[in-house]
Design a protein around this motif. Sequence first.
Motif, short mmCIF file in Angstrom:
data_model
loop_
_atom_site.label_atom_id
_atom_site.label_comp_id
_atom_site.label_asym_id
_atom_site.label_seq_id
_atom_site.Cartn_x
_atom_site.Cartn_y
_atom_site.Cartn_z
N ASP A 125 18.05 2.99 29.81
CA ASP A 125 17.07 2.16 30.71
C ASP A 125 17.77 0.85 30.77
OD1 ASP A 125 14.84 1.62 32.30
OD2 ASP A 125 13.57 1.27 30.48
N LYS A 131 18.02 -5.15 36.09
CA LYS A 131 16.98 -6.10 35.90
C LYS A 131 17.35 -7.13 34.60
CE LYS A 131 12.80 -3.59 37.29
NZ LYS A 131 11.65 -2.86 37.08
N LYS A 213 17.85 7.61 36.48
CA LYS A 213 17.67 6.29 36.88
C LYS A 213 18.63 5.65 37.82
CE LYS A 213 16.79 1.57 35.37
NZ LYS A 213 16.28 0.80 34.07
N GLU A 223 12.83 -2.56 43.44
CA GLU A 223 11.53 -1.93 43.36
C GLU A 223 10.42 -2.22 44.31
OE1 GLU A 223 10.45 -2.02 38.92
OE2 GLU A 223 8.56 -2.31 39.65
N ARG A 227 11.32 3.24 43.21
CA ARG A 227 11.76 2.54 41.85
C ARG A 227 10.84 2.36 40.83
NH1 ARG A 227 16.45 -1.82 39.64
NH2 ARG A 227 15.79 -1.48 37.29
N LEU A 230 9.67 4.75 38.03
CA LEU A 230 10.16 4.61 36.54
C LEU A 230 9.24 3.78 35.78
CD1 LEU A 230 13.92 2.97 37.59
CD2 LEU A 230 13.30 5.39 36.40
#
Length: 353
Positions: A125, A131, A213, A223, A227, A230
């Motif tokens: 992740d 991110k 992912k 996002e 996304r 997730l």
Amino acid sequence: MKQQDVILCNNLTNELSAALKGGSYDKLFILTDTHTHQLCLPILDKVSELSQATKIVIEAEDVHKTLEALSNVWMALSTQGATRHSLMINLGGGMVTDLGGFAAATFKRGIDYINIPTTLLAMVDAAVGGKTGINFNGLKNEIGAFAPAISVWLETEFLRTLDRENFFSGYAEMIKHGLISNNQNWIELLQFETDEIDYVTLKDLVGTSVAVKERIVIEDPKEHGIRKALNLGHTIGHAFESLALAQNRPVLHGYAVAWGLVPELYLSHIKAGFPKDKMRQTIQFIKDNYGVFTFDCKNYEQLYELMLHDKKNCAQTINFTLLKDIGEICINQTADKDTIFETLDFYRECMGC
Ligand code: GLY
């Protein structure tokens, strides 16, 4: 946004060495925390291309994902001659890859960086998907940027020394990836023998999980849409994590996600028709392996407030990702306060607290 390579290594040192050979970077930096400096950096010492790399060490644990630690990394880069043509290598768990990624993304308006995650959570992740950021003003990941590493190197040999809690913390995100992908992956994860880990099978499962992912991030890097899949388990999971922190009994992120899946699968069942048997099987796995996060109805208002302040929301509605079935994702779902309290009642009843 640039796409990133995710490499499931057979031999990290050989493959990294080959990738760095003849590289065009003027200087190399390796960021570790105090744990990975001791436990994982010696492995990179075998890479001759890194023999001149400058080492930067920060304190371990999420409480140190701060502006001060970030400033120390910027200072080290600045005083030790990093240029726009330098490369930073982040070697560690999600704290190192988040902070190091943000330091690289902002230093001289951005230098290349690669991630070598050393925990299961970071492999499946945190280190993948771009991110980056730090905690600020008491809020997790309040400051940050979408800035993908040029490559992420997954060496599952690091997992052999991971403790049980950190194994299960990462495994919760894998369960989430199973739930949002397909039945076969979900079943394999629930049936995997976690008491006696077969590391060859685990490596395959990590590869499958990270591919879930990657597919989603390629489709929606910032996002705006898919996304958000997730975020399954995370709306209520983050509220549990914050409540635990406020009550001075912090829990690992993946544990909060696992517990958050319980009410969110129930919400999926009542609002989207997620099958009861699959909800029950997943919850049983969570009960068996994660224990119970305890709270009572006096905490409901606080949990609700925490959900309202989640950065995933728009305006005053709480945003959920729900499932119609395994792999059938419904993003941008909402629920009213009474329904959310009902999911908390369900959690307490079925988890026995
Ligand atoms: N951890 C969720 C995401 O990367 O979007």
